[in-house]
Design a protein around this motif. Structure first.
Motif, short mmCIF file in Angstrom:
data_model
loop_
_atom_site.label_atom_id
_atom_site.label_comp_id
_atom_site.label_asym_id
_atom_site.label_seq_id
_atom_site.Cartn_x
_atom_site.Cartn_y
_atom_site.Cartn_z
N LEU A 1 0.85 -1.19 0.00
CA LEU A 1 0.00 0.00 0.00
C LEU A 1 0.88 1.24 0.00
O LEU A 1 1.93 1.27 0.65
CB LEU A 1 -0.89 0.04 1.24
CG LEU A 1 -1.95 -1.03 1.39
CD1 LEU A 1 -2.65 -0.89 2.74
CD2 LEU A 1 -2.96 -0.94 0.27
N CYS A 2 0.43 2.27 -0.67
CA CYS A 2 1.13 3.55 -0.64
C CYS A 2 1.14 4.07 0.79
O CYS A 2 0.10 4.07 1.46
CB CYS A 2 0.43 4.54 -1.57
SG CYS A 2 1.10 6.22 -1.50
N SER A 3 2.29 4.52 1.25
CA SER A 3 2.40 5.00 2.63
C SER A 3 1.73 6.35 2.83
O SER A 3 1.53 6.77 3.97
CB SER A 3 3.87 5.07 3.04
OG SER A 3 4.57 5.96 2.21
N VAL A 4 1.34 7.04 1.76
CA VAL A 4 0.69 8.34 1.87
C VAL A 4 -0.82 8.21 1.64
O VAL A 4 -1.62 8.62 2.47
CB VAL A 4 1.29 9.35 0.88
CG1 VAL A 4 0.58 10.69 0.96
CG2 VAL A 4 2.77 9.52 1.12
N SER A 5 -1.20 7.59 0.52
CA SER A 5 -2.62 7.53 0.16
C SER A 5 -3.31 6.24 0.59
O SER A 5 -4.53 6.14 0.49
CB SER A 5 -2.77 7.69 -1.35
OG SER A 5 -2.23 6.56 -2.01
N LEU A 6 -2.55 5.25 1.02
CA LEU A 6 -3.04 3.94 1.41
C LEU A 6 -3.75 3.20 0.27
O LEU A 6 -4.58 2.34 0.49
CB LEU A 6 -3.96 4.02 2.63
CG LEU A 6 -3.32 4.62 3.88
CD1 LEU A 6 -4.34 4.69 5.01
CD2 LEU A 6 -2.10 3.81 4.29
N SER A 7 -3.40 3.54 -0.96
CA SER A 7 -3.95 2.88 -2.14
C SER A 7 -3.06 1.72 -2.54
O SER A 7 -1.84 1.74 -2.33
CB SER A 7 -4.03 3.88 -3.29
OG SER A 7 -4.40 3.23 -4.48
N ASN A 8 -3.66 0.69 -3.12
CA ASN A 8 -2.87 -0.45 -3.58
C ASN A 8 -2.74 -0.47 -5.10
O ASN A 8 -2.27 -1.44 -5.67
CB ASN A 8 -3.49 -1.76 -3.10
CG ASN A 8 -4.88 -2.01 -3.65
OD1 ASN A 8 -5.47 -1.12 -4.26
ND2 ASN A 8 -5.40 -3.18 -3.42
N ASN A 9 -3.12 0.60 -5.77
CA ASN A 9 -3.01 0.71 -7.23
C ASN A 9 -1.69 1.35 -7.62
O ASN A 9 -1.34 2.41 -7.09
CB ASN A 9 -4.16 1.55 -7.80
CG ASN A 9 -5.49 0.88 -7.62
OD1 ASN A 9 -5.58 -0.33 -7.62
ND2 ASN A 9 -6.53 1.69 -7.46
N ASN A 10 -0.97 0.72 -8.55
CA ASN A 10 0.24 1.32 -9.13
C ASN A 10 1.26 1.68 -8.04
O ASN A 10 1.71 2.83 -7.96
CB ASN A 10 -0.16 2.54 -9.95
CG ASN A 10 0.87 2.91 -10.98
OD1 ASN A 10 1.70 2.10 -11.35
ND2 ASN A 10 0.81 4.14 -11.45
N VAL A 11 1.64 0.72 -7.22
CA VAL A 11 2.52 0.98 -6.08
C VAL A 11 3.97 0.69 -6.46
O VAL A 11 4.29 -0.32 -7.07
CB VAL A 11 2.10 0.11 -4.87
CG1 VAL A 11 3.04 0.33 -3.70
CG2 VAL A 11 0.68 0.45 -4.47
N TYR A 12 4.84 1.61 -6.07
CA TYR A 12 6.28 1.51 -6.29
C TYR A 12 6.98 1.54 -4.95
O TYR A 12 6.59 2.28 -4.06
CB TYR A 12 6.79 2.67 -7.15
CG TYR A 12 6.32 2.60 -8.58
CD1 TYR A 12 7.15 2.10 -9.56
CD2 TYR A 12 5.04 3.01 -8.93
CE1 TYR A 12 6.73 2.01 -10.87
CE2 TYR A 12 4.61 2.92 -10.24
CZ TYR A 12 5.46 2.42 -11.20
OH TYR A 12 5.03 2.33 -12.49
N ALA A 13 8.05 0.76 -4.83
CA ALA A 13 8.86 0.77 -3.61
C ALA A 13 10.11 1.60 -3.86
O ALA A 13 10.79 1.42 -4.88
CB ALA A 13 9.25 -0.65 -3.22
#
Length: 112
Positions: A51-63
């Motif tokens: 999950l994105c650490s800012v938006s908490l979205s699981n779409n198009n996530v990069y580490a």
């Protein structure tokens, strides 16, 4: 149509491949190894939920391969883009495709 085939078959294969290698060689200094020395393998842990650490979205996530945090998106106006500018972290990996990218320049890393 047979002469056209013969022309294609008779043409030396070295010309197209040498042109391709020239193109690859010209692009190689820009892409290969850029910012890879900043990758911090001790901070990377891919067992967390993606999950994105800012938006908490699981779409198009990069580490981020420098600090290990997850961010959404790669284009301008995305959390990963702003993280790359604000924290000077440039190497990111797409968690779905496993392709590595350099941000904010937005090009794929060709290094193995």
């Amino acid at each position: 149509m047979t002469p056209a085939k013969r022309r294609r078959d008779d043409s030396p294969p070295a010309s197209p491949s040498s042109a391709d290698s020239d193109t690859e060689a010209a692009a190689a200094p820009h892409v290969d190894g850029a910012y890879l020395d900043t990758v911090n393998r001790t901070c990377l842990d891919f067992d967390f939920e993606q999950l994105c650490s800012v938006s908490l979205s699981n779409n198009n996530v990069y580490a981020c391969l420098v600090c290990g945090r997850y961010y959404q998106g790669r284009g301008k106006q995305t959390h990963a883009y702003f993280h790359s500018i604000n924290d000077d972290h440039h190497v990111f990996i797409n968690l779905r495709t496993c392709n590595a990218y350099v941000l904010p320049d937005n090009y794929e890393v060709a290094d193995r």
